[in-house]
Design an enzyme around this catalytic site. Structure first.
Site, PDB file in Angstrom:
ATOM      1  CD  GLU A   2     -41.598 -24.945 -31.030  1.00 30.47           C
ATOM      2  OE1 GLU A   2     -42.287 -23.983 -30.706  1.00 30.47           O
ATOM      3  OE2 GLU A   2     -41.240 -25.826 -30.235  1.00 30.47           O
ATOM      4  CG  ASP A  49     -47.505 -24.120 -28.113  1.00 28.27           C
ATOM      5  OD1 ASP A  49     -47.681 -25.218 -27.573  1.00 28.27           O
ATOM      6  OD2 ASP A  49     -46.396 -23.600 -28.291  1.00 28.27           O
ATOM      7  CD  GLU A  94     -44.611 -23.807 -22.541  1.00 29.90           C
ATOM      8  OE1 GLU A  94     -44.894 -24.980 -22.846  1.00 29.90           O
ATOM      9  OE2 GLU A  94     -43.926 -23.065 -23.272  1.00 29.90           O
TER      10      GLU A  94
HETATM   11  C1  BDP Z   1     -44.085 -25.274 -26.762  1.00 27.11           C
HETATM   12  C2  BDP Z   1     -43.048 -25.219 -25.682  1.00 27.11           C
HETATM   13  C3  BDP Z   1     -41.749 -25.857 -26.116  1.00 27.11           C
HETATM   14  C4  BDP Z   1     -42.014 -27.236 -26.682  1.00 27.11           C
HETATM   15  C5  BDP Z   1     -43.066 -27.160 -27.758  1.00 27.11           C
HETATM   16  C6  BDP Z   1     -43.460 -28.532 -28.276  1.00 27.11           C
HETATM   17  O1  BDP Z   1     -42.808 -23.876 -25.329  1.00 27.11           O
HETATM   18  O2  BDP Z   1     -40.898 -25.902 -24.999  1.00 27.11           O
HETATM   19  O3  BDP Z   1     -40.846 -27.800 -27.177  1.00 27.11           O
HETATM   20  O4  BDP Z   1     -44.231 -26.571 -27.247  1.00 27.11           O
HETATM   21  O5  BDP Z   1     -44.550 -28.974 -27.924  1.00 27.11           O
HETATM   22  O6  BDP Z   1     -45.303 -24.897 -26.208  1.00 27.11           O
HETATM   23  O7  BDP Z   1     -42.725 -29.158 -29.019  1.00 27.11           O
END
Ligand code: BDP
Length: 712
Positions: free
Chosen positions: A307, A381, A409
């Site tokens: 990401e 996720d 979340e």
């Molecule tokens: C996702 C979240 C994000 C996190 C990411 C992670 O939306 O905020 O940074 O996972 O685990 O689900 O790195």
């Protein structure tokens, strides 16, 4: 006059009694309220005195203080501190510390460094309770086990409780930022007040430590995985050290998330190539500086090449190259690297669910022995339901620790009542078939010497820590399952409820049945039958299955559900992405066949026609609609159940929970209506018979905006 004073006093007593007082949930499950007279007498008789070694170390001091607090809260009187053994004494110590315990010759060999033994015994003719272990920390854990029995009103005679954790690292990951905001946090600000640390340390951190120790959590990653390099500067190391000082007596080590490019940003180096000796030297010096301030520092958590975060792949090096370089810096101090396998890349057209496996599987056996790869429970996720991550069955020569999200979340966030024990237990109990049938994820993660489990914390500055009383149960359940990944989530819920609301079976029966259906309810009203990732953009609050125009394909819900006029679901069989092939052959075969794929995972693995006949006899379209409705019905049921408890629960916690359940019901209906409006438009078919049309048209749902939703 005397009568008047008497009446006023009686009124005061009534108002001050536990039943009348509104509670704010701050005490969590460490709630020590007066028991009825008979129960209080029984507890007092088994805790008349505390006997400790002459010079108790901090964990023993903490253990005795907690026992004192519990007994005082429940019975109204403190146990005496004495050096002589009397009937009803509780003895705390290792055999080496307390000769009387050594004389009992208990076998502690199976307890390891953190296990405990709580045993009723006779000493000099006196009936006593002995809490012993191979370490002070084990004794602290043993004290909490005894306290739990007291809270639950269980017999305190003939005790013989031995327990030891099955995993070594039992960690909370705080996604807390240096400005005190919390990524995906819904319970206020971070409990770490970085600005006033290290000079002022909020006493609340001690209560955080007590709560964690009471469920066996022994580590905390203080900062967000999307880390700032500043966390590694001298002032922030001093702040982390101040937190570590408070956590240490409770057996909790501090860890930090690191930013891969810190050597460039802080050290002025020209790159962060893990094979560059200058970079390795920078990290060695950094590790040395951290250990000088925090001698028991746990290690680093790393999100790299994920990401948009920098990582070793920026220099054409592998995850193993990166992890091993950091591991070498920590090794002399006994620290570990937790390297996250949550990776997917925008330039990779492959099914997102396959990418972590593709990158990590070839690295099996290439990680240093103080590296543990942290794998999310599912391949995508933290969704309401995901099949277990295929990496759990694919890296026999690598230490693996699952990562769960305790903060919700993707599960309705703060206000939805969703007990996550069943979600976690479902992953842990899944059979990978990796070394034959029965190789569950729990078994896989329990093997070897470096083992662990991490949970993304749901804790914040809210008075009740987690934004709701029932959210506290998820913190509790995580700790229990990290201690024993094969523990039963139903039993955990019952213990939590008894400690949180009092051990009244009328309460426990209702709370545990609400908790038991709550996870299935959220799956039903959000993402039934194996659907996933249909939440709104960015904040992930509310439904948005229609979103299709975000920059990266896998950010769009349409990527996941793939609905069209013919059907719905992601084909992950050989005719599609073939993600099923990442599972062991017996399982892969089962999942490749629509007839042997469980309904709960159907649309995760298959693109299915709307008229497909389910085992129930319904068409897929009918089944989908029915699941959405069932989810709403289940929430309504939970709400009715909760109302029945009104006379038995303090007004503060009752009312907040009732209000949240009302929000949840409204939002469950919203999920159902928005989802069915959308899918019916895509499928070009009306709702099945018996379903009322959604109260609004699709355009209404699509237009809803929530610019200030929390946790971003
Ligand atoms: C996702 C979240 C994000 C996190 C990411 C992670 O939306 O905020 O940074 O996972 O685990 O689900 O790195």
């Amino acid at each position: 006059m005397r009568r008047l004073i008497g009446a006023v006093l009686a009124m005061c007593l009534l108002l001050c009694s536990g039943a009348a007082q509104a509670e704010d949930g701050y005490d969590l499950w460490l709630r020590y309220r007066p028991a009825n007279a008979a129960a209080a007498r029984a507890i007092a008789a088994h805790a008349r005195a505390l006997v400790l070694p002459a010079h108790p170390a901090p964990p023993l001091v903490a253990a005795a203080a907690e026992l004192d607090r519990a007994v005082r809260g429940i019975t109204g009187a403190s146990p005496r501190r004495t050096a002589t053994i009397i009937a009803g004494a509780v003895l705390l110590g290792t055999p080496a510390q307390v000769p009387a315990i050594a004389d009992l010759h208990f076998d502690l060999s199976a307890l390891g460094q953190e296990g405990y033994l709580v045993r009723s015994a006779k000493l000099d003719g006196h009936a006593v309770t002995v809490i012993t272990a191979n370490s002070d920390l084990g004794i602290l854990y043993g004290c909490f086990a005894l306290i739990e029995r007291m809270q639950l009103g269980r017999p305190l005679d003939a005790l013989d409780i031995a327990a030891a954790p099955k995993l070594k690292l039992r960690l909370l990951d705080h996604w807390d930022n240096l400005d005190r905001s919390v990524e995906r946090g819904y319970a206020g600000q971070s409990i770490w007040d970085w600005w006033t640390l290290p000079d002022y340390v909020d006493p609340r951190i001690t209560d955080y430590a007590r709560a964690n120790a009471s469920i066996g959590i022994n580590g905390a990653v203080l900062n967000n995985v999307n880390a700032k390099a500043a966390s590694l500067t001298a002032p922030y190391i001093a702040k982390a050290a101040a937190v570590a000082n408070v956590l240490r007596p409770y057996g909790i080590r501090v860890y930090l998330s690191i930013r891969w490019s810190a050597p460039i940003e802080l050290g002025g180096l020209k790159d962060a190539d893990p094979l560059d000796p200058g970079v390795a030297a920078w990290w060695r010096a950094k590790a040395d500086a951290i250990y000088a301030a925090i001698p028991d520092f746990g290690g680093f958590l790393v999100k790299a090449n994920s990401e948009g975060q920098p990582g070793p792949q920026d220099y054409h090096r592998s995850h193993a190259d990166g992890a091993n370089m950091l591991a070498a810096a920590l090794k002399p101090h006994g620290g570990v690297v937790m390297w996250r396998a949550f990776v997917y890349a925008q330039d990779n057209p492959e099914d997102r669910a396959k990418q972590a496996y593709d990158e990590f599987k070839p690295l099996d056996g290439h990680f240093a022995d103080n590296v543990i790869v942290q794998v999310k429970n599912g391949a995508i996720d933290f969704q309401p339901r995901e099949p277990f991550h295929p990496l759990f069955g694919a890296m026999p020569r690598t230490a693996l620790m699952p990562e769960f999200q305790i903060t919700k979340e993707y599960l309705g966030q703060a206000t939805h009542l969703v007990y996550l024990g069943p979600l976690m237990a479902e992953t842990l109990g899944s059979d990978t078939f990796a070394q034959g049938p029965g190789t569950t994820v729990a078994r896989v993660i329990e093997r070897g010497t470096l083992t662990g489990m991490a949970g993304v914390a749901n804790i914040g500055s809210d008075r009740d820590w987690a934004a709701s009383t029932f959210n506290q149960a998820n913190w509790f359940a995580f700790g229990r399952l990290a201690w024993d990944p094969q523990a039963d989530p139903g039993a955990i819920a019952a213990a939590w409820s008894g400690r949180t609301f009092g051990a009244d079976p009328r309460i426990t029966r209702v709370t545990t049945s609400m908790m038991a259906i709550s996870r299935e309810a959220v799956v039903n009203y959000m993402t039934p039958l194996g659907l996933a990732h249909l939440m709104a953009t960015d904040h992930h609050y509310g439904p948005a299955p229609w979103v299709h125009d975000l920059a990266r394909p896998e950010w769009n819900p349409v990527y996941y559900h793939r609905a069209d006029a013919a059907g719905i679901g992601f084909d992950r069989t050989a005719t599609g992405s073939n993600a099923v092939a990442q599972y062991a052959p017996p399982l892969a075969r089962r999942l490749a066949d629509i007839a042997t794929t469980p309904d709960a995972e159907l649309l995760w693995f298959h693109h299915v026609g709307w008229d497909h006949r389910m085992a129930s006899g319904q068409t897929l379209w009918e089944a989908l609609a029915a699941h959405y409705q069932l989810g709403v019905d289940q929430v309504a049921h939970m709400r009715r159940d909760w109302q029945r408890l009104q006379p038995l629960i303090d007004a503060g916690r009752f009312d907040k929970t009732a209000a949240f359940l009302a929000i949840q019901q409204r939002e469950a209906e919203w999920w159902r209506d928005a989802s069915l409006a959308y899918f019916s438009a895509v499928a070009k078919r009306p709702l099945p018979p018996g379903f009322a049309a959604p109260p609004h048209d699709l355009a209404y749902y699509e237009a809803l905006r929530f610019d200030y939703a929390p946790g971003r």
